[in-house]
Design an enzyme around this catalytic site. Structure first.
Site, PDB file in Angstrom:
ATOM      1  N   CYS A  66      51.151  35.442  50.118  1.00  0.00           N
ATOM      2  CA  CYS A  66      51.621  34.447  51.132  1.00  0.00           C
ATOM      3  C   CYS A  66      50.259  33.635  50.690  1.00  0.00           C
ATOM      4  O   CYS A  66      49.945  33.244  49.472  1.00  0.00           O
ATOM      5  CB  CYS A  66      51.392  34.465  52.119  1.00  0.00           C
ATOM      6  SG  CYS A  66      49.853  35.379  53.289  1.00  0.00           S
ATOM      7  N   GLY A  67      50.145  32.643  51.792  1.00  0.00           N
ATOM      8  CA  GLY A  67      49.094  31.179  51.140  1.00  0.00           C
ATOM      9  C   GLY A  67      47.435  31.804  50.831  1.00  0.00           C
ATOM     10  O   GLY A  67      47.337  31.898  50.253  1.00  0.00           O
ATOM     11  N   GLY A  69      47.154  35.121  52.050  1.00  0.00           N
ATOM     12  CA  GLY A  69      47.215  36.490  51.570  1.00  0.00           C
ATOM     13  C   GLY A  69      47.020  37.404  53.337  1.00  0.00           C
ATOM     14  O   GLY A  69      47.079  38.432  53.066  1.00  0.00           O
ATOM     15  N   HIS A 134      37.827  60.398  47.507  1.00  0.00           N
ATOM     16  CA  HIS A 134      38.463  59.865  48.295  1.00  0.00           C
ATOM     17  C   HIS A 134      39.773  60.156  48.476  1.00  0.00           C
ATOM     18  O   HIS A 134      39.743  59.598  49.331  1.00  0.00           O
ATOM     19  CB  HIS A 134      38.681  58.891  46.944  1.00  0.00           C
ATOM     20  CG  HIS A 134      37.303  58.231  46.617  1.00  0.00           C
ATOM     21  ND1 HIS A 134      36.463  57.462  47.340  1.00  0.00           N
ATOM     22  CD2 HIS A 134      36.543  58.227  44.967  1.00  0.00           C
ATOM     23  CE1 HIS A 134      35.439  56.447  46.300  1.00  0.00           C
ATOM     24  NE2 HIS A 134      35.819  57.689  45.001  1.00  0.00           N
TER      25      HIS A 134
HETATM   26  C1  RB5 Z   1      51.624  28.767  55.369  1.00  0.00           C
HETATM   27  O1  RB5 Z   1      51.033  27.969  56.045  1.00  0.00           O
HETATM   28  C2  RB5 Z   1      50.157  30.059  55.735  1.00  0.00           C
HETATM   29  O2  RB5 Z   1      50.334  30.945  56.488  1.00  0.00           O
HETATM   30  C3  RB5 Z   1      50.705  31.711  55.277  1.00  0.00           C
HETATM   31  O3  RB5 Z   1      51.728  31.237  54.094  1.00  0.00           O
HETATM   32  C4  RB5 Z   1      49.839  32.722  54.806  1.00  0.00           C
HETATM   33  O4  RB5 Z   1      48.319  32.213  54.674  1.00  0.00           O
HETATM   34  C5  RB5 Z   1      49.296  33.410  56.165  1.00  0.00           C
HETATM   35  O5  RB5 Z   1      48.301  34.448  56.402  1.00  0.00           O
END
Ligand code: RB5
Length: 145
Positions: A66-67, A69, A134
Site C-alpha cells: 500500500c502507500g 505498508g 527461533h
Molecule cells: C492510501 O492513501 C493510503 O492510506 C494507503 O495506501 C496506506 O498507506 C494505508 O496504510
C-alpha cells in the site's frame, strides 16, 4: 513456490513491477488479486484476501503493498498464522525470514525505491528460516506453546 500478491491504488505501480519481475521466474506460481488500476480503493479488502489464502495454505508467501505498508501489515497481522513483515531495507527483510519466518512481505509503494524493492522481494523469497531457538519464539506469537 506459490506466491500471492496484491496492493491498493497507492501500491499499484510497485505491485505491477514486482509481478512482472516474478513472472520471469518459471519456478513461481503467481496469483495477482489486484488491484488493477490506480482508482482509489480500501486496502483492508486486499489484505484480508491475501492473509486468508496464506493461512489456508493455498500460497506459500504473500506480497502486500500500500502507500506506507502500514495499513496492509496491521490488517494482515490480525490473522493467527500470518507473520507479515513491513520492511524498509535488506537487513530487515533478511531477518524477517531468518528469525521470524515471515510469510508475507509488506512494502510501502510511496516509501521504497523501485530498485531496492526488487532486491528485497528476491531476498525475501530466497532466504530460509533459521529455526532452532527461533521456532519456539515463532510458535509463541500465535500462543501455540
Ligand atoms: C492510501 O492513501 C493510503 O492510506 C494507503 O495506501 C496506506 O498507506 C494505508 O496504510
Amino acid at each position: 513456490m506459490r506466491i500471492i500478491i496484491g496492493s491498493d491504488h497507492a501500491g499499484f505501480d510497485l505491485k505491477e513491477l514486482c509481478r512482472r519481475h516474478l513472472e520471469k521466474c518459471s519456478d513461481f506460481v503467481i496469483k495477482d488479486v489486484g488491484v488493477y488500476s490506480t482508482d482509489s480503493c480500501d486496502y483492508p479488502i486486499i489484505a484480508h484476501q491475501i492473509s486468508k489464502a496464506v493461512v489456508k495454505g493455498e500460497y506459500d508467501r504473500g506480497l502486500l503493498i500500500c502507500g506506507t505498508g502500514l495499513g496492509m501489515s496491521i490488517t494482515a497481522n490480525r490473522y493467527n498464522g500470518i507473520r507479515a513483515a513491513l520492511c524498509h531495507n535488506l537487513y530487515t527483510v533478511r531477518m524477517s525470514r531468518l528469525h521470524n519466518d515471515a510469510n508475507i512481505l509488506v512494502m510501502g509503494g510511496r516509501v521504497i525505491g523501485v530498485g531496492i524493492a526488487i532486491e528485497m522481494l528476491d531476498l525475501f523469497l530466497e532466504t530460509g528460516f533459521e529455526g532452532g531457538r527461533h521456532l519456539n519464539r515463532v510458535k509463541q506469537i500465535d500462543r501455540k506453546v
